[in-house]
Design a protein around this motif. Structure first.
Motif, PDB file in Angstrom:
ATOM      1  N   GLN A 149      -9.828  -3.664   2.780  1.00 26.36           N
ATOM      2  CA  GLN A 149      -9.924  -4.796   3.702  1.00 26.36           C
ATOM      3  C   GLN A 149     -11.152  -4.630   4.588  1.00 26.36           C
ATOM      4  O   GLN A 149     -11.071  -4.140   5.711  1.00 26.36           O
ATOM      5  CB  GLN A 149      -8.659  -4.907   4.552  1.00 26.36           C
ATOM      6  CG  GLN A 149      -7.479  -5.530   3.828  1.00 26.36           C
ATOM      7  CD  GLN A 149      -6.364  -5.897   4.799  1.00 26.36           C
ATOM      8  OE1 GLN A 149      -5.768  -5.035   5.430  1.00 26.36           O
ATOM      9  NE2 GLN A 149      -6.075  -7.184   4.913  1.00 26.36           N
ATOM     10  N   ASP A 171     -12.730  -6.741   6.195  1.00 24.75           N
ATOM     11  CA  ASP A 171     -12.692  -7.537   7.420  1.00 24.75           C
ATOM     12  C   ASP A 171     -11.774  -6.936   8.472  1.00 24.75           C
ATOM     13  O   ASP A 171     -11.571  -7.520   9.531  1.00 24.75           O
ATOM     14  CB  ASP A 171     -12.278  -8.980   7.121  1.00 24.75           C
ATOM     15  CG  ASP A 171     -11.106  -9.080   6.148  1.00 24.75           C
ATOM     16  OD1 ASP A 171     -10.540  -8.028   5.781  1.00 24.75           O
ATOM     17  OD2 ASP A 171     -10.764 -10.212   5.761  1.00 24.75           O
ATOM     18  N   HIS A 172     -11.217  -5.744   8.186  1.00 21.02           N
ATOM     19  CA  HIS A 172     -10.383  -5.070   9.168  1.00 21.02           C
ATOM     20  C   HIS A 172     -10.850  -3.659   9.479  1.00 21.02           C
ATOM     21  O   HIS A 172     -10.874  -3.237  10.637  1.00 21.02           O
ATOM     22  CB  HIS A 172      -8.922  -5.008   8.699  1.00 21.02           C
ATOM     23  CG  HIS A 172      -8.078  -4.092   9.529  1.00 21.02           C
ATOM     24  ND1 HIS A 172      -7.744  -2.816   9.115  1.00 21.02           N
ATOM     25  CD2 HIS A 172      -7.560  -4.237  10.772  1.00 21.02           C
ATOM     26  CE1 HIS A 172      -7.038  -2.230  10.071  1.00 21.02           C
ATOM     27  NE2 HIS A 172      -6.905  -3.061  11.076  1.00 21.02           N
ATOM     28  N   ASP A 198     -15.252  -3.711  -1.446  1.00 20.63           N
ATOM     29  CA  ASP A 198     -14.906  -4.456  -0.243  1.00 20.63           C
ATOM     30  C   ASP A 198     -14.351  -5.835  -0.603  1.00 20.63           C
ATOM     31  O   ASP A 198     -14.888  -6.532  -1.470  1.00 20.63           O
ATOM     32  CB  ASP A 198     -16.134  -4.636   0.648  1.00 20.63           C
ATOM     33  CG  ASP A 198     -16.580  -3.322   1.275  1.00 20.63           C
ATOM     34  OD1 ASP A 198     -15.721  -2.441   1.480  1.00 20.63           O
ATOM     35  OD2 ASP A 198     -17.786  -3.181   1.562  1.00 20.63           O
ATOM     36  N   THR A 240     -12.692  -9.468   1.356  1.00 28.93           N
ATOM     37  CA  THR A 240     -12.524 -10.173   2.631  1.00 28.93           C
ATOM     38  C   THR A 240     -11.705 -11.436   2.408  1.00 28.93           C
ATOM     39  O   THR A 240     -11.809 -12.079   1.362  1.00 28.93           O
ATOM     40  CB  THR A 240     -13.883 -10.574   3.252  1.00 28.93           C
ATOM     41  OG1 THR A 240     -14.584 -11.419   2.342  1.00 28.93           O
ATOM     42  CG2 THR A 240     -14.734  -9.351   3.555  1.00 28.93           C
TER      43      THR A 240
END
Length: 387
Positions: A120, A122-123, A143, A145
């Motif tokens: 994740q 985006d985390h 990766d 997202t």
């Protein structure tokens, strides 16, 4: 010829029990994740965002990772949560770490024999991403997202029930708070009372720090309440608040005037209310997010206050107070509302030195249109509070 019946061949096989309730809801969520994994061409997906972990296991996801493959699921946590999360072991494996998360994650991924592992992006923080790449192997890491945000934007029945309750708690709490409102009361005192009233009604806390803005402070959209600022007769009072119920968050705003309403506040209140009703009326499956925003923004612009409405019209709500979709002038050209989405609609006009007016409701997109989950009155007459 023998006439004996072959019991083995004629016996009916029992159909597998159909999952219902929470088990079925989790299974449906897992199915969506696995479909997204196939689209991203990863053998495993590591869910690291605690809210997303909780969404997929039906329990708190703090300090835990949830690893999914096409057939298996592993919850990576530590001894502090072993007993709390034990129900997960009925349908998934549990791995307990005694050291850094990245090291134990590498063991789990190796055991699952995964060649590609989605993260994740985006985390994860940069340092956490580096630690995982070092332990798992940089070449195996990919990766991703938006996977969970895209899945979570459509609410199932259990989520909608929780959101409705969160709205109900918030409404009851603000009504109880305002019942004891007095001139000279501080913004901070009102904020504390509001949080208390939500919690005694079953909320686990406020969805966010309540915005309580007295007098001209309402012109600051994301204002922080003060112990020095007081409620004054004849002045506006803007409150933006929400409750958490079973991890789901409501988000409401109302603007009142204490005792009497000035001519200017009355003028902009009517404009904002008209804009909000126009936007709500535009909500339905297939509606473009840009078009819903424009429905409100055009009303405010036509009245000559376009420059005072600088933020987006609204956003999705759920486990987070800001989720997909986004309703605003910067929404994507193809961003479209779908049944099951729950969004806020919150136009506003802000005049420095005078105050601001914002009116916000939570709206469910239904298969045939929409349903406003909040029911607090917002007509001009109800916006004047008795002193």
């Amino acid at each position: 010829m023998s006439t004996k019946t072959n019991k083995k061949s004629t016996a009916r096989k029992k159909a597998p029990a159909r999952q219902t309730g929470p088990a079925a809801q989790l299974a449906a969520r897992h199915k969506k994740v696995r479909a997204a994994m196939r689209a991203h061409q990863v053998d495993a997906l590591v869910i690291s965002n605690p809210r997303d972990v909780g969404y997929l296991i039906g329990l708190p996801g703090d300090d835990s990772y949830f690893i999914m493959t096409s057939r298996k699921a592993v919850l990576l946590t530590d001894s502090r949560y072993e007993e709390l999360l034990a129900p997960v072991t009925q349908w998934a494996q549990m791995a307990l770490r005694r050291g850094p998360m990245a090291g134990k994650l590498a063991e789990v991924v190796d055991g699952l024999k995964c060649k590609s592992v989605g993260l994740q992006a985006d985390h994860l923080t940069v340092s956490a991403r580096k630690a995982i790449a070092k332990s798992v192997g940089a070449r195996r890491c990919a990766d991703t997202t938006g996977i969970m945000a895209d899945i979570r934007k459509i609410k199932d029945d259990s989520e909608i029930r929780a959101l409705r309750k969160a709205v109900s708690i918030a409404q009851e709490a603000v009504s109880a708070t305002l019942a004891d409102l007095r001139v000279g009361q501080s913004e901070l005192d009102l904020s504390a009372r509001l949080k208390y009233e939500m919690e005694i009604r079953g909320a686990t806390g406020p969805a966010f720090g309540p915005i309580v803005a007295a007098c001209a402070n309402g012109s600051k959209p994301h204002y922080y309440p003060s112990a020095r600022a007081k409620v004054r007769a004849g002045k506006p009072l803007l409150i933006d608040w929400g409750a958490i119920y079973r991890d789901y968050r409501s988000d409401l705003t109302r603007t009142w005037s204490v005792g009497t309403m000035s001519r200017k506040i009355r003028e902009i209140y009517q404009i904002v209310l008209e804009a909000q009703l126009a936007a709500i009326d535009a909500i339905k499956p297939g509606a473009k997010c840009l078009a819903v925003d424009a429905a409100a923004r055009s009303v405010i612009a036509k009245a000559g206050y376009g420059e005072t409405f600088g933020h987006g019209l609204g956003h999705g709500i759920g486990l987070d107070v800001h989720e997909m979709p986004s309703l605003g002038p910067r929404s994507g050209a193809n961003d479209t509302l779908e049944a099951g989405m729950v969004v806020t609609v919150e136009p506003g006009i802000y005049l420095p030195g005078v105050g601001g007016v914002r009116i916000e409701d939570d709206v469910l997109v239904t298969r045939t249109g929409h349903r406003v989950l909040s029911s607090m009155k917002k007509d001009l007459e109800s916006a004047v509070l008795p002193v």
